[in-house]
Scaffold this motif. Structure first.
Motif, PDB file in Angstrom:
ATOM      1  N   MET A  60       0.848  -1.166   0.000  1.00  6.61           N
ATOM      2  CA  MET A  60       0.000   0.000   0.000  1.00  6.61           C
ATOM      3  C   MET A  60       0.901   1.239   0.000  1.00  6.61           C
ATOM      4  N   PRO A  61       0.775   2.094  -1.031  1.00  8.38           N
ATOM      5  CA  PRO A  61       1.665   3.252  -1.113  1.00  8.38           C
ATOM      6  C   PRO A  61       1.313   4.320  -0.080  1.00  8.38           C
ATOM      7  N   THR A  62       2.329   5.071   0.339  1.00  7.42           N
ATOM      8  CA  THR A  62       2.103   6.209   1.216  1.00  7.42           C
ATOM      9  C   THR A  62       1.615   7.360   0.347  1.00  7.42           C
ATOM     10  N   LEU A  63       0.543   7.987   0.756  1.00  9.69           N
ATOM     11  CA  LEU A  63      -0.086   9.010  -0.068  1.00  9.69           C
ATOM     12  C   LEU A  63       0.291  10.403   0.391  1.00  9.69           C
ATOM     13  N   LYS A  64       0.488  11.290  -0.576  1.00 10.78           N
ATOM     14  CA  LYS A  64       0.766  12.693  -0.273  1.00 10.78           C
ATOM     15  C   LYS A  64      -0.536  13.377   0.111  1.00 10.78           C
ATOM     16  N   ASP A  65      -0.409  14.541   0.735  1.00 11.73           N
ATOM     17  CA  ASP A  65      -1.588  15.257   1.220  1.00 11.73           C
ATOM     18  C   ASP A  65      -2.575  15.616   0.107  1.00 11.73           C
ATOM     19  N   ASN A  66      -2.063  15.960  -1.083  1.00 15.07           N
ATOM     20  CA  ASN A  66      -2.997  16.332  -2.152  1.00 15.07           C
ATOM     21  C   ASN A  66      -3.846  15.134  -2.592  1.00 15.07           C
ATOM     22  N   VAL A  67      -3.285  13.936  -2.526  1.00 19.47           N
ATOM     23  CA  VAL A  67      -4.042  12.731  -2.866  1.00 19.47           C
ATOM     24  C   VAL A  67      -5.058  12.439  -1.763  1.00 19.47           C
ATOM     25  N   LYS A  68      -4.632  12.569  -0.515  1.00 20.37           N
ATOM     26  CA  LYS A  68      -5.543  12.352   0.609  1.00 20.37           C
ATOM     27  C   LYS A  68      -6.709  13.335   0.555  1.00 20.37           C
ATOM     28  N   GLN A  69      -6.408  14.584   0.230  1.00 23.32           N
ATOM     29  CA  GLN A  69      -7.455  15.604   0.129  1.00 23.32           C
ATOM     30  C   GLN A  69      -8.451  15.227  -0.972  1.00 23.32           C
ATOM     31  N   HIS A  70      -7.936  14.760  -2.076  1.00 20.06           N
ATOM     32  CA  HIS A  70      -8.800  14.332  -3.180  1.00 20.06           C
ATOM     33  C   HIS A  70      -9.722  13.195  -2.734  1.00 20.06           C
ATOM     34  N   ILE A  71      -9.181  12.235  -2.035  1.00 19.08           N
ATOM     35  CA  ILE A  71      -9.966  11.086  -1.568  1.00 19.08           C
ATOM     36  C   ILE A  71     -11.059  11.536  -0.604  1.00 19.08           C
ATOM     37  N   VAL A  72     -10.690  12.359   0.366  1.00 16.05           N
ATOM     38  CA  VAL A  72     -11.646  12.815   1.382  1.00 16.05           C
ATOM     39  C   VAL A  72     -12.772  13.620   0.737  1.00 16.05           C
ATOM     40  N   THR A  73     -12.439  14.523  -0.166  1.00 18.31           N
ATOM     41  CA  THR A  73     -13.482  15.344  -0.780  1.00 18.31           C
ATOM     42  C   THR A  73     -14.409  14.511  -1.672  1.00 18.31           C
ATOM     43  N   GLN A  74     -13.850  13.535  -2.363  1.00 14.80           N
ATOM     44  CA  GLN A  74     -14.689  12.665  -3.193  1.00 14.80           C
ATOM     45  C   GLN A  74     -15.650  11.848  -2.327  1.00 14.80           C
ATOM     46  N   LEU A  75     -15.148  11.291  -1.242  1.00 12.71           N
ATOM     47  CA  LEU A  75     -16.009  10.516  -0.347  1.00 12.71           C
ATOM     48  C   LEU A  75     -17.083  11.396   0.293  1.00 12.71           C
TER      49      LEU A  75
END
Length: 152
Positions: free
Chosen positions: A1-16
């Protein structure tokens, strides 16, 4: 499982927060960032899930703000606008006629008529002739029962 950067995490959270499914979010991350994540990993960024309880507070806050904004602001959703829906229905009806699919064209025209006539709203206006008030008549009948005829 890759470590995700903040911009990717932000994208995931906003999509959910906008009610996207974890599978759709994982696909979106692959397309946008070129990173493969599992739907379980995407699901772990939903603070309302059992996996998301250990999520950092900043992501919980972002989720909450995004969800509230999403629910209040329908202008961000194009098909929530009547004009957009009518334009798309027009395109579909034209295409159906070109294909000589007159039954589909007829159904689309009916849907346009319902859309324009307000069939898809909860708003109902009742009025009389020429928009005036509806005339009402009230008739009151009083019936007197003699005490000797009452059921006991």
């Amino acid at each position: 499982m890759p470590t995700l950067k903040d911009n990717v995490k932000q994208h995931i959270v906003t999509q959910l927060a906008c009610y996207e499914t974890p599978t759709d979010v994982a696909n979106s991350v692959r397309e946008e960032f070129g990173i493969e994540i599992t739907r379980g990993q995407a699901h772990s960024y939903d603070p309302n899930s059992s996996r998301g309880h250990q999520l950092a507070q900043k992501w919980k806050d972002l989720f909450k703000v995004t969800r509230e904004t999403f629910l209040e602001d329908t202008s961000a959703i194009p098909v929530a606008n009547k004009a957009v829906r009518l334009k798309r229905l027009q395109r579909m009806a034209d295409k159906a006629e070109q294909m000589r699919n007159y039954q589909l064209a007829s159904q689309l025209l009916e849907q346009v008529a319902k859309e324009c006539g307000g069939s898809y709203t909860n708003k109902r206006e009742l009025s009389g002739p020429n928009g005036s008030a509806i005339p009402t008549e009230t008739e009151v009948r009083v019936r007197y029962i003699r005490p000797e005829h009452r059921d006991e």
